[in-house]
Design a protein around this motif. Sequence first.
Motif, short mmCIF file in Angstrom:
data_model
loop_
_atom_site.label_atom_id
_atom_site.label_comp_id
_atom_site.label_asym_id
_atom_site.label_seq_id
_atom_site.Cartn_x
_atom_site.Cartn_y
_atom_site.Cartn_z
N GLY A 31 0.78 -1.23 0.00
CA GLY A 31 0.00 0.00 0.00
C GLY A 31 0.81 1.29 0.00
N SER A 32 2.14 1.20 -0.16
CA SER A 32 2.98 2.41 -0.08
C SER A 32 3.41 2.93 -1.45
CB SER A 32 4.21 2.14 0.79
OG SER A 32 5.06 1.19 0.19
N TYR A 33 2.90 2.36 -2.54
CA TYR A 33 3.35 2.76 -3.87
C TYR A 33 3.16 4.26 -4.14
CZ TYR A 33 3.60 3.24 -8.94
OH TYR A 33 3.91 3.67 -10.21
N ALA A 34 1.99 4.80 -3.81
CA ALA A 34 1.72 6.23 -4.10
C ALA A 34 2.75 7.12 -3.39
CB ALA A 34 0.31 6.61 -3.68
N GLU A 35 3.05 6.83 -2.14
CA GLU A 35 4.05 7.61 -1.41
C GLU A 35 5.44 7.40 -2.00
OE1 GLU A 35 5.99 8.33 3.01
OE2 GLU A 35 4.46 6.79 2.78
N PHE A 36 5.75 6.16 -2.38
CA PHE A 36 7.05 5.82 -2.95
C PHE A 36 7.30 6.64 -4.22
CE2 PHE A 36 10.22 2.92 -4.80
CZ PHE A 36 10.98 2.61 -3.68
N VAL A 37 6.30 6.71 -5.07
CA VAL A 37 6.42 7.50 -6.31
C VAL A 37 6.52 8.98 -5.98
CG1 VAL A 37 5.24 8.22 -8.43
CG2 VAL A 37 5.24 5.83 -7.77
N GLN A 38 5.71 9.45 -5.04
CA GLN A 38 5.71 10.87 -4.70
C GLN A 38 7.06 11.33 -4.18
OE1 GLN A 38 2.78 12.09 -1.80
NE2 GLN A 38 3.44 14.20 -1.86
N VAL A 39 7.66 10.60 -3.25
CA VAL A 39 8.97 11.02 -2.72
C VAL A 39 10.04 10.93 -3.79
CG1 VAL A 39 8.40 10.55 -0.31
CG2 VAL A 39 9.58 8.82 -1.64
N SER A 40 9.89 9.97 -4.71
CA SER A 40 10.83 9.87 -5.83
C SER A 40 10.70 11.07 -6.75
CB SER A 40 10.58 8.58 -6.62
OG SER A 40 10.79 7.45 -5.82
N ARG A 41 9.47 11.38 -7.13
CA ARG A 41 9.18 12.47 -8.07
C ARG A 41 9.57 13.84 -7.50
NH1 ARG A 41 3.49 11.35 -10.04
NH2 ARG A 41 4.36 10.07 -11.65
N GLU A 42 9.29 14.05 -6.22
CA GLU A 42 9.51 15.36 -5.62
C GLU A 42 10.91 15.54 -5.03
OE1 GLU A 42 6.32 15.89 -2.81
OE2 GLU A 42 4.80 15.86 -4.39
N GLY A 43 11.54 14.44 -4.59
CA GLY A 43 12.80 14.58 -3.90
C GLY A 43 14.00 13.99 -4.62
N VAL A 44 13.85 12.77 -5.14
CA VAL A 44 15.00 12.07 -5.71
C VAL A 44 15.25 12.47 -7.16
CG1 VAL A 44 16.00 9.81 -6.23
CG2 VAL A 44 14.60 10.09 -4.17
N TRP A 45 14.24 12.36 -7.98
CA TRP A 45 14.44 12.52 -9.42
C TRP A 45 14.93 13.90 -9.85
CZ3 TRP A 45 9.39 9.65 -11.18
CH2 TRP A 45 9.50 8.31 -10.84
N PRO A 46 14.44 15.00 -9.27
CA PRO A 46 14.97 16.30 -9.72
C PRO A 46 16.50 16.41 -9.53
CG PRO A 46 12.96 16.63 -8.48
CD PRO A 46 13.32 15.17 -8.32
N PHE A 47 17.01 15.89 -8.42
CA PHE A 47 18.45 15.96 -8.21
C PHE A 47 19.18 15.03 -9.16
CE2 PHE A 47 22.55 15.29 -6.28
CZ PHE A 47 22.90 16.58 -5.92
N PHE A 48 18.67 13.83 -9.36
CA PHE A 48 19.35 12.90 -10.26
C PHE A 48 19.33 13.41 -11.70
CE2 PHE A 48 20.00 10.17 -6.82
CZ PHE A 48 20.89 9.18 -7.22
N GLU A 49 18.27 14.09 -12.09
CA GLU A 49 18.27 14.68 -13.43
C GLU A 49 19.29 15.81 -13.51
OE1 GLU A 49 14.67 15.14 -15.55
OE2 GLU A 49 14.54 12.96 -15.55
N LYS A 50 19.45 16.56 -12.41
CA LYS A 50 20.45 17.63 -12.36
C LYS A 50 21.85 17.07 -12.57
CE LYS A 50 22.46 20.77 -8.93
NZ LYS A 50 22.27 21.33 -7.58
N ILE A 51 22.11 15.86 -12.07
CA ILE A 51 23.45 15.28 -12.20
C ILE A 51 23.56 14.35 -13.41
CG2 ILE A 51 24.06 15.63 -9.78
CD1 ILE A 51 23.47 12.69 -9.21
N GLY A 52 22.61 14.49 -14.35
CA GLY A 52 22.74 13.86 -15.65
C GLY A 52 22.01 12.56 -15.87
N ALA A 53 21.43 11.95 -14.83
CA ALA A 53 20.65 10.73 -15.02
C ALA A 53 19.31 11.10 -15.64
CB ALA A 53 20.43 10.02 -13.68
N ARG A 54 18.71 10.17 -16.36
CA ARG A 54 17.41 10.41 -16.97
C ARG A 54 16.45 9.31 -16.55
NH1 ARG A 54 19.28 14.58 -16.86
NH2 ARG A 54 20.06 15.82 -18.59
N VAL A 55 15.50 9.68 -15.71
CA VAL A 55 14.50 8.72 -15.25
C VAL A 55 13.52 8.48 -16.38
CG1 VAL A 55 12.66 8.30 -13.58
CG2 VAL A 55 14.77 9.43 -12.85
#
Length: 172
Positions: free
Chosen positions: A57-81
């Motif tokens: 039941g944690s998928y929605a939160e898992f995606v949200q923290v990824s989208r809002e916290g993890v992915w913007p920084f990883f895209e900044k350092i050149g990774a492409r989600v």
Amino acid sequence: MIPRMLLAAAVIWLATAAGAQETAGIGVADSPQRVRHAVPQAGDAVTTLRYFRIQKGSYAEFVQVSREGVWPFFEKIGARVVGMWQVIHPQGVDDADTASADYDEVWLITRYASISHWRATRDMAALGGNGDDYRAAIKALARRRELTIASDVRFLQGPDWHNPPQYLPPMD
């Protein structure tokens, strides 16, 4: 019962970049870290296929923290989600397994310029500095780790096909 002052100290510690980063299992960079990049390096691009088994039941939160916290920084350092998907178990599909009552499953696909690039992203602050976006990523990674039961990663290499899928339903 945990004394209130001890609980408050723990919350403050976790709210700091160092506390969140240590909780996420990533080395700490406390003082401001400036970053200057060299000329981009050509390499053989790789795609990571990361599997997560997460709390039910944690998928929605898992995606949200990824989208809002993890992915913007990883895209900044050149990774492409590319994306993150929850495994579904449709009934009436012969090869589909059944859903677990104990956990949900998630796949994450991310592109990197090379294996060297992927390795370098393990030291996030060295590539992107340790500002507010870094602290947000560390905090989000710590939360994802709390929700994760198990995880593994596979590395894939090969050309992209720049032709997205299209469903063309037949006309009557």
